[in-house]
Design a protein around this motif. Structure first.
Motif, PDB file in Angstrom:
ATOM      1  N   UNK A  75       0.831  -1.194   0.000  1.00 50.20           N
ATOM      2  CA  UNK A  75       0.000   0.000   0.000  1.00 50.20           C
ATOM      3  C   UNK A  75       0.870   1.250   0.000  1.00 50.20           C
ATOM      4  N   UNK A  76       0.384   2.271  -0.732  1.00 49.86           N
ATOM      5  CA  UNK A  76       1.081   3.549  -0.718  1.00 49.86           C
ATOM      6  C   UNK A  76       0.949   4.153   0.667  1.00 49.86           C
ATOM      7  N   UNK A  77       2.019   4.770   1.122  1.00 46.46           N
ATOM      8  CA  UNK A  77       2.064   5.323   2.462  1.00 46.46           C
ATOM      9  C   UNK A  77       3.040   6.490   2.501  1.00 46.46           C
ATOM     10  N   UNK A  78       2.782   7.417   3.413  1.00 48.85           N
ATOM     11  CA  UNK A  78       3.728   8.512   3.618  1.00 48.85           C
ATOM     12  C   UNK A  78       4.910   7.984   4.423  1.00 48.85           C
ATOM     13  N   UNK A  79       6.096   8.181   3.898  1.00 50.21           N
ATOM     14  CA  UNK A  79       7.321   7.732   4.561  1.00 50.21           C
ATOM     15  C   UNK A  79       8.297   8.907   4.644  1.00 50.21           C
ATOM     16  N   UNK A  80       8.728   9.248   5.847  1.00 47.12           N
ATOM     17  CA  UNK A  80       9.667  10.349   6.011  1.00 47.12           C
ATOM     18  C   UNK A  80      11.092   9.820   5.891  1.00 47.12           C
ATOM     19  N   UNK A  81      11.829  10.380   4.921  1.00 44.71           N
ATOM     20  CA  UNK A  81      13.231  10.022   4.695  1.00 44.71           C
ATOM     21  C   UNK A  81      14.017  11.311   4.496  1.00 44.71           C
ATOM     22  N   UNK A  82      15.001  11.522   5.328  1.00 49.24           N
ATOM     23  CA  UNK A  82      15.866  12.704   5.225  1.00 49.24           C
ATOM     24  C   UNK A  82      15.053  13.998   5.211  1.00 49.24           C
ATOM     25  N   UNK A  83      13.992  14.049   6.016  1.00 49.95           N
ATOM     26  CA  UNK A  83      13.177  15.250   6.133  1.00 49.95           C
ATOM     27  C   UNK A  83      12.151  15.443   5.027  1.00 49.95           C
ATOM     28  N   UNK A  84      12.022  14.481   4.123  1.00 53.05           N
ATOM     29  CA  UNK A  84      11.051  14.572   3.027  1.00 53.05           C
ATOM     30  C   UNK A  84       9.992  13.495   3.216  1.00 53.05           C
ATOM     31  N   UNK A  85       8.723  13.875   3.025  1.00 53.01           N
ATOM     32  CA  UNK A  85       7.603  12.944   3.162  1.00 53.01           C
ATOM     33  C   UNK A  85       7.238  12.349   1.809  1.00 53.01           C
ATOM     34  N   UNK A  86       7.968  11.296   1.420  1.00 57.18           N
ATOM     35  CA  UNK A  86       7.719  10.609   0.154  1.00 57.18           C
ATOM     36  C   UNK A  86       6.473   9.746   0.274  1.00 57.18           C
ATOM     37  N   UNK A  87       5.839   9.493  -0.874  1.00 53.08           N
ATOM     38  CA  UNK A  87       4.749   8.527  -0.944  1.00 53.08           C
ATOM     39  C   UNK A  87       5.345   7.278  -1.581  1.00 53.08           C
ATOM     40  N   UNK A 125      13.035  17.760 -10.146  1.00 55.73           N
ATOM     41  CA  UNK A 125      13.303  17.362 -11.535  1.00 55.73           C
ATOM     42  C   UNK A 125      13.038  15.879 -11.770  1.00 55.73           C
ATOM     43  N   UNK A 126      13.065  15.066 -10.714  1.00 59.89           N
ATOM     44  CA  UNK A 126      12.815  13.629 -10.847  1.00 59.89           C
ATOM     45  C   UNK A 126      11.346  13.269 -10.685  1.00 59.89           C
ATOM     46  N   UNK A 127      10.494  14.269 -10.412  1.00 60.04           N
ATOM     47  CA  UNK A 127       9.039  14.090 -10.301  1.00 60.04           C
ATOM     48  C   UNK A 127       8.617  13.065  -9.255  1.00 60.04           C
ATOM     49  N   UNK A 128       9.339  13.027  -8.117  1.00 59.30           N
ATOM     50  CA  UNK A 128       8.906  12.174  -7.013  1.00 59.30           C
ATOM     51  C   UNK A 128       7.577  12.679  -6.494  1.00 59.30           C
ATOM     52  N   UNK A 129       6.780  11.768  -5.939  1.00 58.58           N
ATOM     53  CA  UNK A 129       5.478  12.124  -5.386  1.00 58.58           C
ATOM     54  C   UNK A 129       5.633  12.246  -3.882  1.00 58.58           C
ATOM     55  N   UNK A 130       5.302  13.428  -3.349  1.00 58.00           N
ATOM     56  CA  UNK A 130       5.534  13.734  -1.944  1.00 58.00           C
ATOM     57  C   UNK A 130       4.320  14.405  -1.317  1.00 58.00           C
ATOM     58  N   UNK A 131       4.197  14.269  -0.006  1.00 58.26           N
ATOM     59  CA  UNK A 131       3.192  14.985   0.776  1.00 58.26           C
ATOM     60  C   UNK A 131       3.875  16.236   1.312  1.00 58.26           C
ATOM     61  N   UNK A 132       3.814  17.336   0.534  1.00 59.42           N
ATOM     62  CA  UNK A 132       4.690  18.468   0.829  1.00 59.42           C
ATOM     63  C   UNK A 132       4.050  19.848   0.784  1.00 59.42           C
TER      64      UNK A 132
END
Length: 148
Positions: A75-87, A125-132
């Protein structure tokens, strides 16, 4: 957990429950015209030009919110890595961090909001999906398509 298919008509979302529990896949297309896709093991990015198994997410409902399951079964989930909330597609079962509020937009798009109150967005530029994002902008808007 109920089967959940978000059908965007004007500014309404209808919840459809399928008695057989067979859920329809959805694909999400960003402002850049690219589809949200699982990329690598867990990350999600808006980078695919065409639909494929990595752009298909099974939509379901949990506690009145949208839950998306990737091709891996995670399941997609918000994951905090290095201060960024990636999905990312990391959870074996959905939890609080996997539930997204759907906001219909007047232009026919949808915007997803994560558990932290931030709107999910294409980023960098890499178009990551984030909760930001604190406010909705063009990078948050997604077009919903059905994908069998």
């Amino acid at each position: 957990m109920k089967c959940f298919v978000a059908i965007v008509v004007l500014v309404c979302v209808f919840v459809v429950q399928d008695a057989s529990s067979a859920c329809v896949g959805v694909a999400l297309k960003g402002d850049n015209g690219k589809y949200l896709s699982r990329f690598g093991d867990t990350k999600t990015r808006l980078v695919k030009n065409e639909l494929d198994p990595y752009t298909r997410f099974v939509a379901s409902e949990m506690e009145g919110k949208l839950v998306l399951q990737a091709d891996t079964g995670k399941y997609l989930s918000r994951m905090t890595r290095h201060g960024t909330d990636y999905i990312e597609a990391v959870k074996a079962s959905p939890d609080w961090y996997s539930q997204f509020t759907v906001h219909n937009q007047p232009d026919g798009t949808v915007v997803l909001q994560a558990d932290n109150g931030k709107y999910m967005s294409r980023f960098g530029k890499d178009s990551y999906y984030e909760a930001a994002k604190d406010t909705i902008d063009v990078y948050c808007k997604l077009y919903l398509e059905f994908q069998l």
